[in-house]
Design a protein around this motif. Sequence first.
Motif, PDB file in Angstrom:
ATOM      1  N   ILE A 132       0.860  -1.185   0.000  1.00  0.00           N
ATOM      2  CA  ILE A 132       0.000   0.000   0.000  1.00  0.00           C
ATOM      3  C   ILE A 132       0.892   1.229   0.000  1.00  0.00           C
ATOM      4  N   TYR A 133       0.855   2.004  -1.082  1.00  0.00           N
ATOM      5  CA  TYR A 133       1.753   3.149  -1.209  1.00  0.00           C
ATOM      6  C   TYR A 133       0.950   4.442  -1.320  1.00  0.00           C
ATOM      7  N   PRO A 134       1.157   5.371  -0.388  1.00  0.00           N
ATOM      8  CA  PRO A 134       0.460   6.664  -0.484  1.00  0.00           C
ATOM      9  C   PRO A 134       0.834   7.400  -1.764  1.00  0.00           C
ATOM     10  N   ILE A 135      -0.071   8.251  -2.214  1.00  0.00           N
ATOM     11  CA  ILE A 135       0.224   9.089  -3.375  1.00  0.00           C
ATOM     12  C   ILE A 135       0.864  10.375  -2.863  1.00  0.00           C
ATOM     13  N   PRO A 136       2.132  10.618  -3.177  1.00  0.00           N
ATOM     14  CA  PRO A 136       2.836  11.780  -2.623  1.00  0.00           C
ATOM     15  C   PRO A 136       2.441  13.070  -3.317  1.00  0.00           C
ATOM     16  N   SER A 137       2.709  14.182  -2.633  1.00  0.00           N
ATOM     17  CA  SER A 137       2.550  15.495  -3.250  1.00  0.00           C
ATOM     18  C   SER A 137       3.785  16.304  -2.902  1.00  0.00           C
ATOM     19  N   HIS A 179       7.795   4.083  -6.609  1.00  0.00           N
ATOM     20  CA  HIS A 179       6.439   4.616  -6.809  1.00  0.00           C
ATOM     21  C   HIS A 179       6.432   6.127  -6.565  1.00  0.00           C
ATOM     22  N   ASP A 180       7.069   6.561  -5.468  1.00  0.00           N
ATOM     23  CA  ASP A 180       7.126   7.992  -5.148  1.00  0.00           C
ATOM     24  C   ASP A 180       7.870   8.777  -6.231  1.00  0.00           C
ATOM     25  N   ILE A 181       8.958   8.214  -6.716  1.00  0.00           N
ATOM     26  CA  ILE A 181       9.751   8.858  -7.765  1.00  0.00           C
ATOM     27  C   ILE A 181       8.906   9.096  -9.021  1.00  0.00           C
ATOM     28  N   SER A 182       8.013   8.163  -9.296  1.00  0.00           N
ATOM     29  CA  SER A 182       7.170   8.302 -10.492  1.00  0.00           C
ATOM     30  C   SER A 182       6.240   9.505 -10.397  1.00  0.00           C
ATOM     31  N   TYR A 183       6.055  10.028  -9.179  1.00  0.00           N
ATOM     32  CA  TYR A 183       5.232  11.227  -8.966  1.00  0.00           C
ATOM     33  C   TYR A 183       6.089  12.481  -8.822  1.00  0.00           C
ATOM     34  N   GLY A 184       7.389  12.371  -9.081  1.00  0.00           N
ATOM     35  CA  GLY A 184       8.258  13.535  -9.054  1.00  0.00           C
ATOM     36  C   GLY A 184       8.980  13.768  -7.737  1.00  0.00           C
ATOM     37  N   VAL A 185       8.900  12.832  -6.807  1.00  0.00           N
ATOM     38  CA  VAL A 185       9.579  12.982  -5.518  1.00  0.00           C
ATOM     39  C   VAL A 185      11.095  12.931  -5.713  1.00  0.00           C
TER      40      VAL A 185
END
Length: 334
Positions: A132-137, A179-185
């Motif tokens: 379960i991975y949160p969606i980062p902002s 997963h986080d990196i894929s959102y730009g983290v």
Amino acid sequence: MKYYIETYGCQMNQYDSALIERILEDFGAEKSSSFNDADIILVNTCSVRAHAERRALGRIAYLTGIKKKKPYVKIIVFGCMAKNLSREIEKNLPSVDYILGPDDFVILPELLQNNINHIVSVERSDFTGEGIYPIPSGVKAFVAISRGCDNFCSYCIVPYVRGRERHRKLEDIVNEVKHDISYGVKEIILIAQNVNSWRDGELDFAYLLEHISSIDAVKRIRFVTNHPKDFSERLILTMKDNPKICHSVHLPVQSGSTRILKLMGRKYTRDDYLSLVERIRYHIPDITITTDIIVGFPGETESDFMETMDIIEKIRFDGIYSFYFSPRKGTRAA
């Protein structure tokens, strides 16, 4: 269906709120910026001090008032205080629909789907968050590497409400980082009650740092919270040699008195702590060190307190979170 979350407490609580956001959005719910137009109101609670509990209880009492106009709204209390004070909440705040422990929120979609009217569930103790991975902002993201705690410091309620320590597997942690990196983290902040004690078989925390730093898109790595008894020489050298690992460490001392540290169950002495800081600064001269301190621990004398003042003068911390002792029912110090 719209949901609204309020969060009290530590980084782990912030992370858990992000987990439940992911769970609810996968369930089909939509996040609301206000409790006024929410169908589900969630309060993620903290039990580390009495003040945190009082704040949360007052807020929950206020929020339950919305049911007078909107009886269909679900009020959900979860987290550490929910487990610690579940009976009191059930008795004194009957408008609360679900009382869930720190790891019980995973059953929330099932409760909502089956329209179960009321439940108290504070027994789950095997949850690690796997898969379960949160969606980062934004450019920073918390990643929990373990849950629970095995230290049982005499003043601390955490092992009783969050359970014993459970480590996540290396592969699952790395998958969340990617997963986080894929959102730009760009910056990963590893969190746990005690990050230094993380293990996956023979792999230790220093290895985990090295492995995550090998991922090109990760630009910075931080980690909290550390325990002085588990802060190894290998970890110091890993921080020194790896430019992606930020030169900052939160290292709770709690007291400058060896006698009080023993009563606290901290498993290190004043000299141990001073020696550790000396070694860290020898290898990493530009290190930033912050700490936690408890004042007024049971039995603390003026002499013990002055030893704490002395260790502050010697170390010159970059930041201090200081608190007066707060008795937590069920702990040895209480």
